[in-house]
Design a protein around this motif. Structure first.
Motif, mmCIF file in Angstrom:
data_model
loop_
_atom_site.group_PDB
_atom_site.id
_atom_site.type_symbol
_atom_site.label_atom_id
_atom_site.label_comp_id
_atom_site.label_asym_id
_atom_site.label_seq_id
_atom_site.Cartn_x
_atom_site.Cartn_y
_atom_site.Cartn_z
ATOM 1 N N HIS A 239 -7.069 11.055 10.352
ATOM 2 C CA HIS A 239 -6.301 11.835 9.376
ATOM 3 C C HIS A 239 -6.606 11.427 7.943
ATOM 4 N N PRO A 240 -7.820 11.457 7.441
ATOM 5 C CA PRO A 240 -9.031 11.885 8.140
ATOM 6 C C PRO A 240 -9.797 10.690 8.686
ATOM 7 N N GLY A 241 -10.832 10.999 9.472
ATOM 8 C CA GLY A 241 -11.786 9.981 9.897
ATOM 9 C C GLY A 241 -12.980 9.964 8.960
ATOM 10 N N ASP A 242 -14.080 9.428 9.446
ATOM 11 C CA ASP A 242 -15.280 9.292 8.620
ATOM 12 C C ASP A 242 -16.157 10.537 8.721
ATOM 13 N N ASP A 243 -16.503 11.120 7.566
ATOM 14 C CA ASP A 243 -17.499 12.185 7.526
ATOM 15 C C ASP A 243 -18.878 11.589 7.758
ATOM 16 N N ASN A 244 -19.815 12.421 8.155
ATOM 17 C CA ASN A 244 -21.211 11.990 8.267
ATOM 18 C C ASN A 244 -22.120 13.167 7.959
ATOM 19 N N GLY A 245 -23.400 12.992 8.130
ATOM 20 C CA GLY A 245 -24.347 14.034 7.756
ATOM 21 C C GLY A 245 -24.216 15.312 8.550
ATOM 22 N N ALA A 246 -23.595 15.248 9.716
ATOM 23 C CA ALA A 246 -23.515 16.425 10.572
ATOM 24 C C ALA A 246 -22.181 17.143 10.494
ATOM 25 N N THR A 247 -21.110 16.448 10.112
ATOM 26 C CA THR A 247 -19.781 17.053 10.173
ATOM 27 C C THR A 247 -18.840 16.383 9.196
ATOM 28 N N GLU A 248 -17.801 17.127 8.797
ATOM 29 C CA GLU A 248 -16.788 16.628 7.875
ATOM 30 C C GLU A 248 -15.401 16.900 8.463
ATOM 31 N N TYR A 249 -14.454 16.064 8.081
ATOM 32 C CA TYR A 249 -13.060 16.313 8.429
ATOM 33 C C TYR A 249 -12.456 17.298 7.421
ATOM 34 N N VAL A 250 -11.791 18.315 7.938
ATOM 35 C CA VAL A 250 -11.173 19.340 7.103
ATOM 36 C C VAL A 250 -9.668 19.337 7.384
ATOM 37 N N HIS A 251 -8.866 19.278 6.329
ATOM 38 C CA HIS A 251 -7.412 19.232 6.471
ATOM 39 C C HIS A 251 -6.855 20.646 6.528
ATOM 40 N N LEU A 252 -6.124 20.944 7.598
ATOM 41 C CA LEU A 252 -5.466 22.237 7.760
ATOM 42 C C LEU A 252 -3.971 21.979 7.952
ATOM 43 N N PRO A 253 -3.216 21.908 6.875
ATOM 44 C CA PRO A 253 -1.803 21.503 6.978
ATOM 45 C C PRO A 253 -0.881 22.593 7.505
ATOM 46 N N THR A 254 -1.383 23.833 7.624
ATOM 47 C CA THR A 254 -0.504 24.934 8.031
ATOM 48 C C THR A 254 -0.983 25.604 9.314
ATOM 49 N N ASN A 255 -1.618 24.845 10.191
ATOM 50 C CA ASN A 255 -2.044 25.435 11.454
ATOM 51 C C ASN A 255 -0.826 25.997 12.191
ATOM 52 N N PRO A 256 -0.904 27.240 12.694
ATOM 53 C CA PRO A 256 0.284 27.862 13.286
ATOM 54 C C PRO A 256 0.664 27.332 14.660
ATOM 55 N N HIS A 257 -0.135 26.467 15.236
ATOM 56 C CA HIS A 257 0.132 26.006 16.598
ATOM 57 C C HIS A 257 0.593 24.547 16.662
ATOM 58 N N TRP A 258 0.054 23.704 15.799
ATOM 59 C CA TRP A 258 0.423 22.281 15.803
ATOM 60 C C TRP A 258 0.871 21.783 14.433
ATOM 61 N N GLY A 259 0.857 22.647 13.447
ATOM 62 C CA GLY A 259 1.250 22.218 12.113
ATOM 63 C C GLY A 259 0.119 21.473 11.414
#
Length: 542
Positions: A239-259
């Motif tokens: 929340h978040p973890g470590d980004d790297n060359g292939a992927t990044e952590y994206v914060h979605l604070p309003t997801n309708p299923h888990w918040g």
């Protein structure tokens, strides 16, 4: 975590192993979803989830729900044979191998361990948010003062379809063979896990970004009491973890299923073939479901992935994602992880499989026997070997299911050619970097369920791998590794996934498909004594 270098057949046309870069302005801004990403009238779509909870699809899907259709008929719709090879396998040898295989599943408590460790969001959540389970990478087990925690590490997991896909496929075969409610429940939980990878990318109900797919998602940490077990699912480091060359952590604070949650973006192609293969297998075994809820969850998941497949094609064979700021991003051609390349048919199996799932017809795609003349360029690591084989397998079963018999027969001959080549490597002990005995065992089990007739020689190989797996997983392993929740198991750190030889843990149930697969070939040498296997449900050892 897999490295950034992936399947690149167009090594002279696109930069190989390029790292994802920030989205250019023209590609990274908000964009209306592709027209085909919305359900059309009469199409199967996902249920309305306008409020937190499960939702229920409406209409024709509930017909006959609540009682199984019974075992679906199996068999190839056309003749296909191969020359026999190897000494005949006797009935006693077949029975002995089956006994060893059943004991392997019993002593490892395979079904019970899956029930204990498949996780994502618990059904016991008091708020009744969408529950599911998948098989993870990037996680370990901690036991302290008798309390078990699934601890997700800062690097996170990636492409969990590599593990959940073959596991679901094998459990699907087990549903078709044994028709046990506890096995169906495992299939249902993983089916919902497939749906969760799409639901997690939503930022609001009716998200205009359309259908997207995450690498992994990390909602808030939570305590689970599923199955009467107390376990902490700890996502805090992500929340978040470590980004790297292939992927990044994206914060979605309003997801309708888990918040409030975090997702890993820039979905790659690595495990898509595994997932398509499992989705196709479910089309067969879900007919044996006794639960109406299991059938509805299957229909929902299928609806999500039909939309996703259509979108990939309409986005120019790119896997759309969210950028770091949460805006829609269509990867450019240089993003080799997230593009399927069509020049010269170099990734024909991939686009054919996706097209068949999304449109139910091949369009203009014709892949011959599924082996491209240039694929040797990509076969420089084991990851690419899995990518290529899994898409070939997925294209084959989807061609069969969509009535493309001529194409399917050619693709089956290609799978047989891959088997012949790999058996030569096994017998000379000269394995290339992209294949080993465990992946050959997978290839044989998967191909047999799709209609490739196995030879005596290949069945003897499978029996040798069953024996090797039994020795490593049972005789040479600590029973405590399969009994984490037992009071007698001491505190400490434990591997989430047991390790062994001969057969991969995530693939242990695939061999059941040699008895219950949709397209079994009557000319095949049996890999197992199917009557004995059906009568020997592997109740977990105490």
């Amino acid at each position: 975590m897999r490295g950034a270098c992936r399947l690149v057949l167009l090594s002279l046309l696109v930069p190989a192993c390029s790292s994802p870069t920030a989205a250019p302005p023209e590609a990274g801004g908000p964009r209306e979803a592709s027209s085909v990403d919305r359900a059309r009238p009469g199409e199967l779509g996902a249920p309305d989830r306008s409020a937190p909870g499960e939702g229920t699809p409406k209409g024709d899907l509930t017909r006959d729900a609540g009682k199984p259709d019974g075992p679906a008929p199996s068999g190839l719709p056309f003749p296909y044979t191969r020359p026999q090879a190897g000494a005949p396998v006797s009935a006693s040898e077949l029975a002995a191998a089956t006994d060893t295989y059943v004991d392997l599943l019993k002593q490892t408590r395979y079904l019970a361990v899956l029930d204990e460790r498949l996780h994502g969001w618990p059904q016991s959540d008091p708020q009744k948010r969408y529950w599911y389970g998948t098989w993870w990478s990037g996680v370990g087990i901690q036991k302290q003062a008798g309390k078990v925690t699934y601890l997700h590490v800062k690097a996170g997991g990636d492409n969990n379809g590599l593990r959940t896909g073959p596991m679901l496929e094998g459990i699907c075969h087990a549903v078709a063979l044994w028709q046990k409610p506890e096995v169906e429940a495992l299939a249902r939980r993983m089916t919902r896990g497939f749906s969760s990878w799409i639901l997690a990318m939503q930022q609001k109900q009716n998200d205009p970004n359309g259908t997207l797919l995450t690498r992994a998602s990390y909602p808030q940490s939570i305590d689970s009491s599923d199955g009467g077990r107390s376990v902490r699912i700890d996502y805090d480091q992500n929340h978040p973890g470590d980004d790297n060359g292939a992927t990044e952590y994206v914060h979605l604070p309003t997801n309708p299923h888990w918040g409030d949650l975090w997702v890993k973006n820039k979905r790659s192609k690595d495990d898509i073939g595994h997932m398509l293969r499992a989705i196709a297998a479910l089309q067969h075994c879900q007919k044996s479901y006794a639960s109406a809820d299991s059938k509805l969850d299957h229909a929902e998941m299928l609806g999500h992935y039909v939309k996703w497949a259509k979108r990939v094609e309409d986005d120019g064979w790119a896997i759309a994602t969210l950028d770091k700021s949460g805006k829609l991003w269509i990867p450019p051609l240089t993003e080799t992880l997230a593009h399927f390349y069509t020049v010269g048919n170099v990734e024909c199996d991939s686009v054919l499989a996706i097209r068949l799932l999304g449109r139910n017809d091949p369009g203009t795609w014709s892949c011959g026997n599924g082996i491209h003349a240039l694929e040797f360029i990509a076969l420089q690591n084991d990851h690419n070997g899995e990518i290529i084989r899994s898409f070939h397998e997925a294209a084959t079963i989807l061609a069969l299911q969509n009535g493309q018999h001529a194409a399917a027969k050619l693709l089956l001959t290609g799978l047989a050619a891959r088997i012949d080549e790999a058996m030569g490597w096994y017998e000379t002990n000269q394995w290339p970097i992209h294949m080993d005995e465990k992946h050959l065992a997978d290839l044989l089990a998967i191909s047999a369920a799709m209609g490739v007739p196995l030879t005596n020689r290949e069945v003897r190989f499978l029996h040798a791998m069953i024996g090797k797996a039994h020795t490593s997983y049972v005789k040479n392993a600590s029973p405590k590794s399969y009994r984490i929740f037992d009071a007698a198991t001491p505190d400490g750190a434990y591997a989430f996934e047991p390790g062994g030889e001969g057969l991969r843990w995530v693939s242990l149930a695939l061999l059941v498909g040699t008895c219950s697969g949709q397209y079994l070939n009557s000319t095949s040498t049996p890999a197992l004594d199917c009557q004995k296997l059906k009568a020997s449900f592997p109740t977990p050892a105490p």
